[in-house]
Enzyme design. Structure first.
Site: not given
Ligand code: UD1
Length: 340
Positions: A126, A153, A157, A203, A301
């Protein structure tokens, strides 16, 4: 016909990729534990392609059963690893779940691939690994530094990318392609598969389409006081079908081309940054549906602006995300209408 194993193949990006793989002539085995997807997706894939992919309801953390899938399909030539937990907020609440799922799955997979001499992996990463790039790194290319992750999360990644690099260093016959996705949106033009958000969407696009459909009363735009032309955040929104096609290119390249680096990293984006307000206007124009929205405070964030320099993927993979925005937004709306 080469066989590709797709973990997370009933998920959002996974299902679109399975369609493209089948249409490109690959045989596909899906491994998915259906923790965040629905078995009916298989029907959608079959309706689009005329082929029912092999499906294994297996959790990648379950080493024994995951390993048995490779025993059953000795012709697997490559793996695309999508299976992962992906909600940023949830990862802050349940970090151990994220580290267990996202790291454990990859460790099992690489181990099992090595046992079975499967040498090609494509990994779903990502743009979150870049954090907020410094101004001189916008648009961001693959050489930009990775920043400290803002969530468990995001950290998974980064660690997953490192695990792949370390294993490739130790295992010289392992080939890896790491794909850093920007913001995937939209649905298959057939409206037979698309995104299935679980509960209240986090989202932007699912929230937009659910608001348009009257499921949510109002879209909240998180901040209009950012240092961007209209004050809202900027992202690189990429059509999920374009994104899916890049995976086929990556697999083609691994199976057919010599002279590649053992581990290759590609940004998958359009190269175009769009603000939240531009997406809202674009949606209204593409669909003719008026959106009820309000500006609220910033979301904790959030990154102010990030979009891709995708030249490497364009030149090396011979791939470009070129679907027009209105077609993408329309596909998202058609999918929503089918759902509601
Ligand atoms: C987020 C994650 C990213 C992850 C991706 C997975 C962060 C910083 N990034 O991307 O790591 O890979 O999800 O899907 O968490 N917005 C609104 N109203 C809404 C929803 C979103 O205004 O109701 C805005 C956000 O503030 C943001 C933009 O829309 O500016 C896109 O948000 P979203 O779709 O959640 O994606 P990211 O935050 O970019």
């Amino acid at each position: 016909m080469s066989r590709i194993l797709v973990t997370g193949g009933t998920g959002y990006i996974g299902s679109h990729t399975v369609v493209e793989l089948i249409q490109a002539g690959y045989q596909v085995t899906i491994v998915d534990n259906l923790s965040n997807s629905n078995i009916d997706v298989l029907q959608g894939i079959e309706q689009i392609t005329g082929v029912k992919p092999d499906f294994e309801n297996v959790d990648c953390l379950d080493y024994k059963n995951f390993n048995a899938v490779f025993d059953r399909f000795p012709d697997i030539e490559g793996v695309i690893h999508f299976a992962a937990s992906k909600a940023v907020g949830e990862s802050v609440e349940k970090p151990l779940m994220y580290y267990r799922n996202n790291l454990g799955s990859l460790v099992n997979l690489l181990d099992i691939m090595n046992q079975h001499k499967v040498k090609n992996i494509v990994f779903s990463s990502s743009c979150t690994v870049y954090g907020q790039p410094d101004a001189e790194h916008l648009p961001v290319d693959e050489t930009a530094p990775r920043k400290t992750a803002l969530s468990p999360y995001g950290n998974t990644k980064q660690i997953n990318e490192d695990i792949i690099c370390d294993q490739a260093h130790a295992q010289k016959d392992l080939n890896a392609v790491i794909l850093r996705y920007f913001n995937p949106i939209g649905a298959h033009p057939s409206a037979l598969i698309g995104e299935l958000p679980n509960g209240v969407p986090n989202n932007l696009l699912p929230f937009v389409t659910q608001t348009a459909a009257g499921i949510r009363e109002k879209l909240r735009v998180f901040g209009n006081d950012y240092n961007t032309p209209d004050g809202s955040c900027i992202r690189d929104y990429i059509y999920v079908v374009d994104l899916a096609k890049a995976h086929v290119k990556a697999i083609d390249r691994m199976l057919n081309e010599n002279g590649r680096d053992q581990v290759e990293v590609f940004n998958l984006g359009t190269g175009r940054g769009l603000s939240v307000l531009e997406i809202i206007r674009g949606f209204e124009q593409a669909t003719g549906v008026k959106l009820n929205y309000e500006i609220v405070g910033r979301r904790e964030g959030d990154i102010e602006q990030v979009w891709a320099k995708a030249d490497k993927a364009n030149n090396v993979l011979g791939w470009k995300a070129d679907t027009p925005l209105d077609a993408i937004l329309l596909s998202a709306w058609q999918w929503q209408q089918r759902l509601s």
